[in-house]
Design a protein around this motif. Structure first.
Motif, PDB file in Angstrom:
ATOM      1  N   HIS A  75      -0.624   4.914  -0.665  1.00 33.39           N
ATOM      2  CA  HIS A  75      -0.792   4.274   0.645  1.00 33.39           C
ATOM      3  C   HIS A  75       0.288   3.222   0.884  1.00 33.39           C
ATOM      4  O   HIS A  75       0.877   3.148   1.968  1.00 33.39           O
ATOM      5  N   VAL A  76       0.542   2.410  -0.131  1.00 33.33           N
ATOM      6  CA  VAL A  76       1.547   1.344  -0.006  1.00 33.33           C
ATOM      7  C   VAL A  76       2.926   1.938   0.255  1.00 33.33           C
ATOM      8  O   VAL A  76       3.677   1.473   1.127  1.00 33.33           O
ATOM      9  N   ILE A  77       3.273   2.979  -0.490  1.00 38.71           N
ATOM     10  CA  ILE A  77       4.598   3.588  -0.338  1.00 38.71           C
ATOM     11  C   ILE A  77       4.719   4.304   1.004  1.00 38.71           C
ATOM     12  O   ILE A  77       5.707   4.131   1.733  1.00 38.71           O
ATOM     13  N   ALA A  78       3.699   5.096   1.358  1.00 31.61           N
ATOM     14  CA  ALA A  78       3.755   5.882   2.592  1.00 31.61           C
ATOM     15  C   ALA A  78       3.807   5.010   3.836  1.00 31.61           C
ATOM     16  O   ALA A  78       4.427   5.381   4.844  1.00 31.61           O
ATOM     17  N   ASN A  79       3.186   3.833   3.760  1.00 36.06           N
ATOM     18  CA  ASN A  79       3.123   2.955   4.930  1.00 36.06           C
ATOM     19  C   ASN A  79       4.147   1.820   4.887  1.00 36.06           C
ATOM     20  O   ASN A  79       4.065   0.880   5.684  1.00 36.06           O
ATOM     21  N   ASP A  80       5.094   1.934   3.928  1.00 35.77           N
ATOM     22  CA  ASP A  80       6.197   0.970   3.856  1.00 35.77           C
ATOM     23  C   ASP A  80       5.672  -0.470   3.763  1.00 35.77           C
ATOM     24  O   ASP A  80       6.174  -1.383   4.428  1.00 35.77           O
ATOM     25  N   ILE A  81       4.654  -0.665   2.939  1.00 39.93           N
ATOM     26  CA  ILE A  81       4.072  -2.002   2.748  1.00 39.93           C
ATOM     27  C   ILE A  81       4.858  -2.706   1.647  1.00 39.93           C
ATOM     28  O   ILE A  81       4.802  -2.303   0.479  1.00 39.93           O
ATOM     29  N   GLN A  82       5.593  -3.734   2.019  1.00 42.30           N
ATOM     30  CA  GLN A  82       6.480  -4.391   1.067  1.00 42.30           C
ATOM     31  C   GLN A  82       6.336  -5.907   1.128  1.00 42.30           C
ATOM     32  O   GLN A  82       6.121  -6.491   2.191  1.00 42.30           O
ATOM     33  N   ALA A  83       6.481  -6.523  -0.053  1.00 44.71           N
ATOM     34  CA  ALA A  83       6.668  -7.963  -0.148  1.00 44.71           C
ATOM     35  C   ALA A  83       8.159  -8.211  -0.326  1.00 44.71           C
ATOM     36  O   ALA A  83       8.819  -7.515  -1.113  1.00 44.71           O
ATOM     37  N   LEU A 107      -4.859  -5.466   4.061  1.00 48.76           N
ATOM     38  CA  LEU A 107      -4.798  -4.664   2.840  1.00 48.76           C
ATOM     39  C   LEU A 107      -6.005  -4.912   1.953  1.00 48.76           C
ATOM     40  O   LEU A 107      -6.560  -6.016   1.937  1.00 48.76           O
ATOM     41  N   THR A 108      -6.391  -3.902   1.201  1.00 44.39           N
ATOM     42  CA  THR A 108      -7.427  -4.091   0.184  1.00 44.39           C
ATOM     43  C   THR A 108      -6.811  -4.831  -1.001  1.00 44.39           C
ATOM     44  O   THR A 108      -5.585  -4.840  -1.184  1.00 44.39           O
ATOM     45  N   PRO A 109      -7.639  -5.455  -1.841  1.00 49.26           N
ATOM     46  CA  PRO A 109      -7.088  -6.115  -3.038  1.00 49.26           C
ATOM     47  C   PRO A 109      -6.247  -5.170  -3.899  1.00 49.26           C
ATOM     48  O   PRO A 109      -5.207  -5.571  -4.428  1.00 49.26           O
ATOM     49  N   ALA A 110      -6.667  -3.909  -4.043  1.00 48.59           N
ATOM     50  CA  ALA A 110      -5.911  -2.966  -4.866  1.00 48.59           C
ATOM     51  C   ALA A 110      -4.564  -2.629  -4.231  1.00 48.59           C
ATOM     52  O   ALA A 110      -3.555  -2.456  -4.927  1.00 48.59           O
ATOM     53  N   GLN A 111      -4.527  -2.543  -2.904  1.00 45.25           N
ATOM     54  CA  GLN A 111      -3.254  -2.288  -2.222  1.00 45.25           C
ATOM     55  C   GLN A 111      -2.311  -3.470  -2.364  1.00 45.25           C
ATOM     56  O   GLN A 111      -1.097  -3.305  -2.567  1.00 45.25           O
ATOM     57  N   ARG A 112      -2.846  -4.676  -2.273  1.00 45.77           N
ATOM     58  CA  ARG A 112      -2.003  -5.869  -2.478  1.00 45.77           C
ATOM     59  C   ARG A 112      -1.450  -5.887  -3.902  1.00 45.77           C
ATOM     60  O   ARG A 112      -0.282  -6.213  -4.130  1.00 45.77           O
ATOM     61  N   TYR A 113      -2.309  -5.544  -4.867  1.00 43.33           N
ATOM     62  CA  TYR A 113      -1.889  -5.503  -6.272  1.00 43.33           C
ATOM     63  C   TYR A 113      -0.747  -4.499  -6.428  1.00 43.33           C
ATOM     64  O   TYR A 113       0.259  -4.773  -7.111  1.00 43.33           O
ATOM     65  N   ALA A 114      -0.887  -3.320  -5.799  1.00 39.51           N
ATOM     66  CA  ALA A 114       0.147  -2.292  -5.910  1.00 39.51           C
ATOM     67  C   ALA A 114       1.466  -2.761  -5.300  1.00 39.51           C
ATOM     68  O   ALA A 114       2.534  -2.628  -5.914  1.00 39.51           O
ATOM     69  N   ALA A 115       1.402  -3.333  -4.100  1.00 39.15           N
ATOM     70  CA  ALA A 115       2.626  -3.794  -3.438  1.00 39.15           C
ATOM     71  C   ALA A 115       3.284  -4.928  -4.221  1.00 39.15           C
ATOM     72  O   ALA A 115       4.518  -4.973  -4.356  1.00 39.15           O
ATOM     73  N   ALA A 116       2.480  -5.833  -4.750  1.00 40.58           N
ATOM     74  CA  ALA A 116       3.025  -6.954  -5.522  1.00 40.58           C
ATOM     75  C   ALA A 116       3.659  -6.468  -6.816  1.00 40.58           C
ATOM     76  O   ALA A 116       4.705  -6.983  -7.247  1.00 40.58           O
ATOM     77  N   SER A 117       3.064  -5.478  -7.465  1.00 44.58           N
ATOM     78  CA  SER A 117       3.616  -4.944  -8.713  1.00 44.58           C
ATOM     79  C   SER A 117       4.948  -4.259  -8.462  1.00 44.58           C
ATOM     80  O   SER A 117       5.907  -4.400  -9.248  1.00 44.58           O
ATOM     81  N   LEU A 118       5.038  -3.509  -7.371  1.00 45.36           N
ATOM     82  CA  LEU A 118       6.317  -2.892  -7.005  1.00 45.36           C
ATOM     83  C   LEU A 118       7.356  -3.953  -6.682  1.00 45.36           C
ATOM     84  O   LEU A 118       8.545  -3.828  -7.042  1.00 45.36           O
ATOM     85  N   TYR A 119       6.924  -5.018  -6.015  1.00 42.23           N
ATOM     86  CA  TYR A 119       7.827  -6.140  -5.712  1.00 42.23           C
ATOM     87  C   TYR A 119       8.394  -6.738  -6.999  1.00 42.23           C
ATOM     88  O   TYR A 119       9.615  -6.966  -7.113  1.00 42.23           O
ATOM     89  N   LEU A 120       7.531  -6.992  -7.971  1.00 47.40           N
ATOM     90  CA  LEU A 120       7.997  -7.585  -9.224  1.00 47.40           C
ATOM     91  C   LEU A 120       8.982  -6.663  -9.939  1.00 47.40           C
ATOM     92  O   LEU A 120       9.977  -7.122 -10.519  1.00 47.40           O
ATOM     93  N   GLN A 130       6.303   8.346 -10.845  1.00 46.88           N
ATOM     94  CA  GLN A 130       6.576   9.481  -9.963  1.00 46.88           C
ATOM     95  C   GLN A 130       5.659   9.353  -8.750  1.00 46.88           C
ATOM     96  O   GLN A 130       4.439   9.370  -8.892  1.00 46.88           O
ATOM     97  N   ALA A 131       6.248   9.205  -7.585  1.00 50.27           N
ATOM     98  CA  ALA A 131       5.445   9.061  -6.372  1.00 50.27           C
ATOM     99  C   ALA A 131       6.262   9.530  -5.183  1.00 50.27           C
ATOM    100  O   ALA A 131       7.461   9.205  -5.063  1.00 50.27           O
ATOM    101  N   ALA A 132       5.641  10.281  -4.313  1.00 51.31           N
ATOM    102  CA  ALA A 132       6.325  10.777  -3.118  1.00 51.31           C
ATOM    103  C   ALA A 132       6.808   9.610  -2.262  1.00 51.31           C
ATOM    104  O   ALA A 132       6.069   8.647  -2.036  1.00 51.31           O
ATOM    105  N   GLY A 133       8.044   9.690  -1.820  1.00 49.73           N
ATOM    106  CA  GLY A 133       8.593   8.668  -0.937  1.00 49.73           C
ATOM    107  C   GLY A 133       9.105   7.419  -1.634  1.00 49.73           C
ATOM    108  O   GLY A 133       9.564   6.479  -0.968  1.00 49.73           O
ATOM    109  N   LEU A 134       9.062   7.408  -2.984  1.00 47.58           N
ATOM    110  CA  LEU A 134       9.446   6.183  -3.696  1.00 47.58           C
ATOM    111  C   LEU A 134      10.923   5.849  -3.516  1.00 47.58           C
ATOM    112  O   LEU A 134      11.282   4.680  -3.336  1.00 47.58           O
TER     113      LEU A 134
END
Length: 458
Positions: free
Chosen positions: A319-327, A352-365, A440-444
């Motif tokens: 969801h985070v990747i497909a919707n271009d959710i970025q920090a 965002l849900t807490p899990a979506q925020r966690y995912a976006a923040a982890s990708l940011y780091l 491995q994730a589509a759109g990464l």
């Protein structure tokens, strides 16, 4: 196990956010017990400062309790950097300044006339008191009467060693962590120390791994520990995380030490790509060698981005990747490779849900860590120490971004375990370490490219 190595080693480990005392079994290199406490800054007095007496009481209480329950055969010390004590005899001439206080910025113009060039110190100009030399300079200019009484300047780990033993020393990992006080290539104090006339205030340099002394009689009596208990000189915390890996991997290799700061150190790398404008520098390892380093306040930023912990699943990541959710950086102003930028989300994080925020923040780091590797250099392999070693998405994303093997350390207290090695010995080959599979994730790829395009915009 070598007969001279103490069996039960108590490590006093003072981080910027939390302090702990960890008991390590030197035969198994496992944590036996631990006590911890928040490391809150005091706001009273002349400026924000470390709550030294709270920390001292906590350390003594912990040593007493752990000693009574398990026995203690040696004490080692590791602390965060950018911190130092001004001693006047056996007392502090001034409180130990909190490096996040902006007071030193007020004397920045005058300080600029005496601080060494980056080529000499490999220490970038940092805000507030993050350059220890700037702290000491501000204290000297702002409180001349108190500073005139100073008889010794001690870096932070060595201050605690003095409190325990009465012995004073200087040490290179603490002097070499963006202080402006050290010249790594020469292995001696920088021109700043001579210009300010501080040479006689720094005690003689001792190795981090040396036994600085034994417990003061009153400390032994208060804690119930032996008068003959050996205490190490102590080490800067990032270098404590590095210590277990020195000599164990093909160079160059990168260690990512995580906590309040995420610090990437490229052992055996070249300092040529370091950029003082982007919070990259050279640390100095326990053997006195310059280590190209880049960093950002990853733990501090993650806490700001993720108020509620919820592990993300594959659907959250997708969801985070497909919707271009970025920090986008930086959520710790003035630090890291994008310290001049103001951090923000590309979407309303409240949606965002807490899990979506966690995912976006982890990708940011992971993206920030990969940026840091462009500055300090990319080794043949990467080892992640501390809290981020338990963040699976961060490790997988970094493996994808770096293109080299990324391993999680099996130890949850990397600094404490590393500091226990100051007494000698090595880690067992099997410590629960594991490799991260590249994400491995589509759109990464498009997601990564878009993040880089956004952060590189002027």
């Amino acid at each position: 196990m070598h007969a001279d190595i103490p069996r039960h080693i108590a490590v006093i480990d003072i981080g910027k956010t939390n302090a702990k005392v960890v008991l390590i079994d030197s035969e198994t290199r496992r944590q036996i017990a631990a006590r911890n406490i928040p490391n809150n800054v005091r706001r009273d007095g002349p400026y924000p400062h470390m709550d030294i007496e709270m920390l001292w009481g906590f350390a003594l209480d912990s040593l007493r309790a752990l000693g009574a329950e398990h026995g203690i055969d040696g004490i080692s010390i590791t602390t965060h950097g950018a911190c130092g004590a001004l001693l006047a005899g056996d007392e502090l001439a001034l409180p130990i300044l909190d490096y996040e206080f902006d007071g030193p910025d007020k004397t920045a113009e005058a300080y600029a006339s005496v601080r060494p060039d980056f080529a000499e110190s490999l220490s970038p100009k940092l805000p507030g008191g993050l350059n220890l030399g700037a702290q000491f300079f501000w204290q000297a200019m702002t409180f001349p009467e108190q500073f005139s009484r100073v008889t010794a300047l001690l870096t932070y780990a060595q201050y605690w060693a003095w409190r325990l033993t009465g012995a004073r020393a200087s040490e290179v990992t603490s002097l070499g962590c963006h202080t402006d006080l050290w010249a790594p290539a020469r292995g001696e104090f920088s021109s700043l120390v001579q210009l300010m006339g501080w040479q006689g205030l720094f005690p003689p340099i001792q190795p981090a791994a040396s036994v600085i002394g034994t417990l003061r009689p009153e400390i032994a009596a208060e804690t119930g520990l032996s008068l003959r208990l050996p205490v190490t000189c102590g080490i800067h915390d990032s270098n404590a995380s590095l210590l277990p890996h020195l000599g164990r991997h093909h160079t160059p290799f990168t260690v990512v030490s995580t906590g309040t700061w995420t610090i990437l150190m490229n052992v055996g790398g070249d300092t040529g790509a370091l950029d003082q404008r982007r919070d990259s520098l050279a640390n100095v390892d326990a053997n006195g060698r310059a280590v190209p380093t880049a960093r950002f306040m990853g733990g501090r930023e993650f806490d700001a981005l993720v108020p509620e912990i919820a592990e993300p699943g594959a659907a959250d990541i997708a969801h985070v990747i497909a919707n271009d959710i970025q920090a986008l950086p930086s959520f710790a102003p003035g630090t890291g490779p994008y310290g001049a930028r103001q951090g923000h989300w590309t979407t309303d994080p409240a949606s965002l849900t807490p899990a979506q925020r966690y995912a976006a923040a982890s990708l940011y780091l992971a993206l920030m860590a990969r940026t840091c590797l462009d500055l300090c250099g990319l080794g043949r392999s990467i080892i992640v120490e501390g809290p981020l070693a338990r963040n699976r998405l961060f490790g997988q994303a970094l493996a994808r971004l770096a293109g080299v093997p990324v391993h999680a350390s099996g130890d949850s207290t990397g600094t404490s375990l590393g500091a226990s090695l100051l007494f000698g010995g090595t880690l067992p080959e099997t410590g629960g370490s594991h490799a991260f599979e590249p994400l491995q994730a589509a759109g990464l790829d498009a997601y990564i490219a878009k993040w880089r395009e956004r952060v590189d915009q002027v």
